[in-house]
Design an enzyme around this catalytic site. Sequence first.
Site, PDB file in Angstrom:
ATOM      1  N   HIS A  90       0.841  -1.201   0.000  1.00 49.37           N
ATOM      2  CA  HIS A  90       0.000   0.000   0.000  1.00 49.37           C
ATOM      3  C   HIS A  90       0.878   1.254   0.000  1.00 49.37           C
ATOM      4  O   HIS A  90       2.107   1.162  -0.101  1.00 49.37           O
ATOM      5  CB  HIS A  90      -1.014  -0.016   1.141  1.00 49.37           C
ATOM      6  CG  HIS A  90      -0.415  -0.018   2.514  1.00 49.37           C
ATOM      7  ND1 HIS A  90       0.421   0.962   2.963  1.00 49.37           N
ATOM      8  CD2 HIS A  90      -0.532  -0.901   3.533  1.00 49.37           C
ATOM      9  CE1 HIS A  90       0.788   0.713   4.198  1.00 49.37           C
ATOM     10  NE2 HIS A  90       0.235  -0.431   4.572  1.00 49.37           N
ATOM     11  N   HIS A 144       4.108   1.455   2.208  1.00 46.59           N
ATOM     12  CA  HIS A 144       5.258   0.697   1.701  1.00 46.59           C
ATOM     13  C   HIS A 144       5.869   1.430   0.501  1.00 46.59           C
ATOM     14  O   HIS A 144       7.089   1.508   0.360  1.00 46.59           O
ATOM     15  CB  HIS A 144       4.833  -0.706   1.230  1.00 46.59           C
ATOM     16  CG  HIS A 144       4.074  -1.484   2.263  1.00 46.59           C
ATOM     17  ND1 HIS A 144       2.819  -2.000   2.032  1.00 46.59           N
ATOM     18  CD2 HIS A 144       4.396  -1.834   3.522  1.00 46.59           C
ATOM     19  CE1 HIS A 144       2.403  -2.640   3.104  1.00 46.59           C
ATOM     20  NE2 HIS A 144       3.335  -2.552   4.031  1.00 46.59           N
ATOM     21  N   CYS A 159       1.821 -11.105  22.488  1.00 50.22           N
ATOM     22  CA  CYS A 159       0.837 -10.496  21.584  1.00 50.22           C
ATOM     23  C   CYS A 159       1.044 -11.108  20.209  1.00 50.22           C
ATOM     24  O   CYS A 159       2.133 -10.985  19.628  1.00 50.22           O
ATOM     25  CB  CYS A 159       1.006  -8.983  21.527  1.00 50.22           C
ATOM     26  SG  CYS A 159       0.021  -8.265  20.202  1.00 50.22           S
ATOM     27  N   CYS A 166       1.895  -8.483  17.416  1.00 51.21           N
ATOM     28  CA  CYS A 166       3.286  -8.000  17.369  1.00 51.21           C
ATOM     29  C   CYS A 166       4.266  -9.155  17.244  1.00 51.21           C
ATOM     30  O   CYS A 166       5.458  -8.915  17.014  1.00 51.21           O
ATOM     31  CB  CYS A 166       3.644  -7.237  18.639  1.00 51.21           C
ATOM     32  SG  CYS A 166       2.613  -5.844  18.987  1.00 51.21           S
ATOM     33  N   CYS A 195      -1.785  -4.802  25.145  1.00 52.73           N
ATOM     34  CA  CYS A 195      -0.655  -4.542  24.253  1.00 52.73           C
ATOM     35  C   CYS A 195      -0.690  -3.065  23.849  1.00 52.73           C
ATOM     36  O   CYS A 195      -1.729  -2.587  23.376  1.00 52.73           O
ATOM     37  CB  CYS A 195      -0.774  -5.423  23.009  1.00 52.73           C
ATOM     38  SG  CYS A 195       0.176  -4.774  21.628  1.00 52.73           S
ATOM     39  N   HIS A 199      -1.646  -2.812  19.925  1.00 54.58           N
ATOM     40  CA  HIS A 199      -2.930  -3.293  19.416  1.00 54.58           C
ATOM     41  C   HIS A 199      -4.099  -3.088  20.371  1.00 54.58           C
ATOM     42  O   HIS A 199      -5.245  -3.297  19.992  1.00 54.58           O
ATOM     43  CB  HIS A 199      -2.832  -4.788  19.069  1.00 54.58           C
ATOM     44  CG  HIS A 199      -1.903  -5.064  17.934  1.00 54.58           C
ATOM     45  ND1 HIS A 199      -0.561  -5.307  18.112  1.00 54.58           N
ATOM     46  CD2 HIS A 199      -2.122  -5.092  16.595  1.00 54.58           C
ATOM     47  CE1 HIS A 199       0.011  -5.491  16.936  1.00 54.58           C
ATOM     48  NE2 HIS A 199      -0.908  -5.362  15.992  1.00 54.58           N
ATOM     49  N   LYS A 254      -5.797   6.596  10.287  1.00 56.11           N
ATOM     50  CA  LYS A 254      -4.851   5.527  10.008  1.00 56.11           C
ATOM     51  C   LYS A 254      -5.420   4.641   8.897  1.00 56.11           C
ATOM     52  O   LYS A 254      -6.616   4.374   8.872  1.00 56.11           O
ATOM     53  CB  LYS A 254      -4.687   4.714  11.300  1.00 56.11           C
ATOM     54  CG  LYS A 254      -3.442   3.910  11.294  1.00 56.11           C
ATOM     55  CD  LYS A 254      -3.165   3.299  12.635  1.00 56.11           C
ATOM     56  CE  LYS A 254      -2.061   2.298  12.387  1.00 56.11           C
ATOM     57  NZ  LYS A 254      -1.612   1.581  13.496  1.00 56.11           N
ATOM     58  N   LYS A 299      -7.447  -1.977   6.552  1.00 55.53           N
ATOM     59  CA  LYS A 299      -8.320  -2.738   5.663  1.00 55.53           C
ATOM     60  C   LYS A 299      -9.763  -2.626   6.117  1.00 55.53           C
ATOM     61  O   LYS A 299     -10.667  -2.445   5.318  1.00 55.53           O
ATOM     62  CB  LYS A 299      -7.895  -4.208   5.722  1.00 55.53           C
ATOM     63  CG  LYS A 299      -7.211  -4.687   4.479  1.00 55.53           C
ATOM     64  CD  LYS A 299      -7.289  -6.182   4.483  1.00 55.53           C
ATOM     65  CE  LYS A 299      -6.171  -6.820   3.735  1.00 55.53           C
ATOM     66  NZ  LYS A 299      -5.943  -8.193   4.131  1.00 55.53           N
TER      67      LYS A 299
HETATM   68  N1  MSP Z   1       8.525  -6.985   8.296  1.00 55.02           N
HETATM   69  C1  MSP Z   1       8.665  -5.872   9.144  1.00 55.02           C
HETATM   70  C2  MSP Z   1       9.939  -5.129   8.855  1.00 55.02           C
HETATM   71  C3  MSP Z   1      11.183  -5.952   9.010  1.00 55.02           C
HETATM   72  S1  MSP Z   1      12.593  -5.041   8.589  1.00 55.02           S
HETATM   73  C4  MSP Z   1      13.858  -6.008   9.023  1.00 55.02           C
HETATM   74  C5  MSP Z   1       7.497  -4.927   8.947  1.00 55.02           C
HETATM   75  N2  MSP Z   1       6.841  -5.011   7.790  1.00 55.02           N
HETATM   76  S2  MSP Z   1       5.604  -4.096   7.360  1.00 55.02           S
HETATM   77  O1  MSP Z   1       5.106  -4.661   6.134  1.00 55.02           O
HETATM   78  O2  MSP Z   1       4.669  -3.961   8.419  1.00 55.02           O
HETATM   79  O3  MSP Z   1       6.219  -2.745   6.977  1.00 55.02           O
HETATM   80  C6  MSP Z   1       6.389  -1.692   7.890  1.00 55.02           C
HETATM   81  C7  MSP Z   1       6.958  -0.537   7.113  1.00 55.02           C
HETATM   82  O4  MSP Z   1       6.089  -0.208   6.008  1.00 55.02           O
HETATM   83  C8  MSP Z   1       7.063   0.757   7.878  1.00 55.02           C
HETATM   84  O5  MSP Z   1       8.204   0.834   8.687  1.00 55.02           O
HETATM   85  C9  MSP Z   1       7.096   1.729   6.730  1.00 55.02           C
HETATM   86  O6  MSP Z   1       8.327   1.674   6.088  1.00 55.02           O
HETATM   87  C10 MSP Z   1       6.033   1.177   5.816  1.00 55.02           C
HETATM   88  N3  MSP Z   1       4.690   1.612   6.202  1.00 55.02           N
HETATM   89  C11 MSP Z   1       3.614   0.809   6.436  1.00 55.02           C
HETATM   90  N4  MSP Z   1       2.544   1.603   6.683  1.00 55.02           N
HETATM   91  C12 MSP Z   1       2.898   2.896   6.640  1.00 55.02           C
HETATM   92  C13 MSP Z   1       2.199   4.117   6.647  1.00 55.02           C
HETATM   93  N5  MSP Z   1       0.905   4.208   6.853  1.00 55.02           N
HETATM   94  N6  MSP Z   1       2.898   5.246   6.399  1.00 55.02           N
HETATM   95  C14 MSP Z   1       4.229   5.225   6.095  1.00 55.02           C
HETATM   96  N7  MSP Z   1       4.909   4.089   6.049  1.00 55.02           N
HETATM   97  C15 MSP Z   1       4.341   2.933   6.531  1.00 55.02           C
HETATM   98  O7  MSP Z   1       7.251  -4.117   9.827  1.00 55.02           O
END
Ligand code: MSP
Length: 667
Positions: A42, A45, A150, A153, A167, A170, A319, A322
Amino acid sequence: MNLRAITVTGRPFIRSHCNIMETADRNYYITTPIYYVNAHPHLGHAYSTILADAAVRLHRELGADTLLLTGSDEHGDKIAQAAEKRGMAPKLFVDEISSSFRDLWPKLSIKYDTFTRTTDAAHVAIVQKFLQRIYDAGDIYFGEFGGHYCYGCERFYTEKELENGLCPQHQTKPQFISEKNYFFRMSAYLPWLREFLENNPDLIRPTRYRAEAMAMLENGVLEDLCISRPKSRLTWGIELPFDQDYVCYVWFDALVSYISGIGWPDGSQFERFWPGEHLIAKDILKPHAIFWPCMLKAAGLPIYRHLDVHGYWLSRDTKMSKSLGNVIDPLAMAQKYGLDAFRYFLLREMRFGSDASFSEEGITTRINADLANDLGNLFSRVLSMAAKYLDSTVPAMDGINSDDSELAEPCRETMANYIQLAERMEFSLALENLWQFVRSLNKYVDTQAPWSLYKNKELDKLHMVMGGLLAAMRKIAICLWPVMPDAAEKMLAQLGCESRLGPDMPLANIEKEQASFEWLPAGLKLAPSSNLFPRMEASPKNAPASDKKDKDAADTPKIEHVDFDTFKKLDIRVGTIVHAGKHPNADRILKLEIDFGPGGKRHILSGLAEAYNPADIIGRKICAVLNLPPRKIRGLVSEGMVLTAEDDNSLTLLAPDAKMSNGSIIG
Ligand code: MSP
């Protein structure tokens, strides 16, 4: 008109020569988080990955050898559960979603070098080697442990970390699990880490996240890290090399991807590129700021160079989730608004470290104001004047020194600021700074009036003005390549310039370009016209009712810009309310006593009475403007203004979203 130095800090900052060489000699390695594959990519990412791509492109323009690593995090409970929900074997499930990430990035002009999957055999073997090394050094032990687990997490919480038994992430009740597990002796490294953070103040950026990491170390809740899960509970993970009944904790596995992807321990890329830089959002600060440095230290490896932490994208002000149905699909947005405009919007709109709000009106406004009005208009005006007055050919500037152009110095300073800010991931400020220059060029056209110079046959002056504008426009394109690669190439092509240093290479060496201001070569053929960024209609489907009333708002944005220096004059700080009571003569106003730390306590009056009970806000953190003149309201003096957010239904106090000390500066 004033074309003097354009600054964002109040004084221009020019990079020292030695700084420049340092960057040029260095290899640059940056990672994004490796994303969970329990859901499709999304906007959040996409933002992290676009930002990393822009940083890599900037460093390539700076002459560095670069490497961008991204990937997917495929083990753990969450993924196993998501696969089960879809009735799929975990491996098939992760294959499918991992490719939706891998396939998306090139569509957003992201050029990664390595895509690491935690289910790759090479990664698995490296994680096992890493674990074995720490085990052999005596920093992994076996013990019995009862803790609050949790599932969201995928980690245990100590009593102290829970908030009212829930938590903190969450707000759900964790399950108490007691089992035998392996532990990483992290507590042994915490004193070292505290000292390391103290001695490396620039390691975690922006500083508020460094402060947050320091606070985690200060509050004494960190303990040894449980790094295993018994196979009786979870099989979807990497087997521990020293006990086949256990798999590795997902974070321990995932963090190692940053070095497995470049071939630790003896790969040539590891030799060349480690230590690198990590880019994450604030949600995963703790594993990166605490666990990972301790793991690296225990394995005898150097610590990363920087941890850059950005905020969260909100869908409007909510925020993304889904269940709320407000998750933003980055590809759909890029297709609707144009990839370059989408990348520009993301990098311009989010102040590094803070949250930002995504809306289609927001992107439309930026396209119309910044891209169509300011930048697009500059190209279109200058190129059509060049067609009329110069036959679309760069004039010979014999005997006229390019440094005599009024634009030379502001251009150099703008580029120096741009580079310095972008190197710190402050793309939003860097672009704001660049746009002040773009706007000043439009004003320069107005004041120099090339049409009059042509009419009055003042050809030398006409050439000087047009030559300066064309040269400055080329520099702007070079600055923009990291942000809008395709548009930047188009801009250069319209200026008749070679668009690359070589195949698969950046447009130019930005540092060399910064140092000089040279005319475009005489005789170069320019495009007769330009329409880089057509104006966008406001999307009626997405415009809120209040915007529809004023359809012109998006068509002709009337943004009242405040210049950055004026904004910087505001002294906004964090404080804690120590007393609160009703104003004796005004029903809607509360009188507050607020502690601003070293700045002392102040009395501030605020229209909070309808929203808050005085007793409930004592102890609350707030943000307030402190350098407004004192104001008397119904007999009492207010020494500042508390910041609030207001909509039709409610009013709420603004507060920093992490623990900050009183007196901390906001800006
Ligand atoms: N798999 C772990 C990361 C492991 S790194 C060794 C993880 N994955 S995640 O899919 O949840 O991705 C988190 C990351 O996605 C955030 O740190 C950020 O880079 C990005 N984002 C996810 N949602 C976001 C927003 N709403 N806004 C900005 N970035 C965010 O955590």
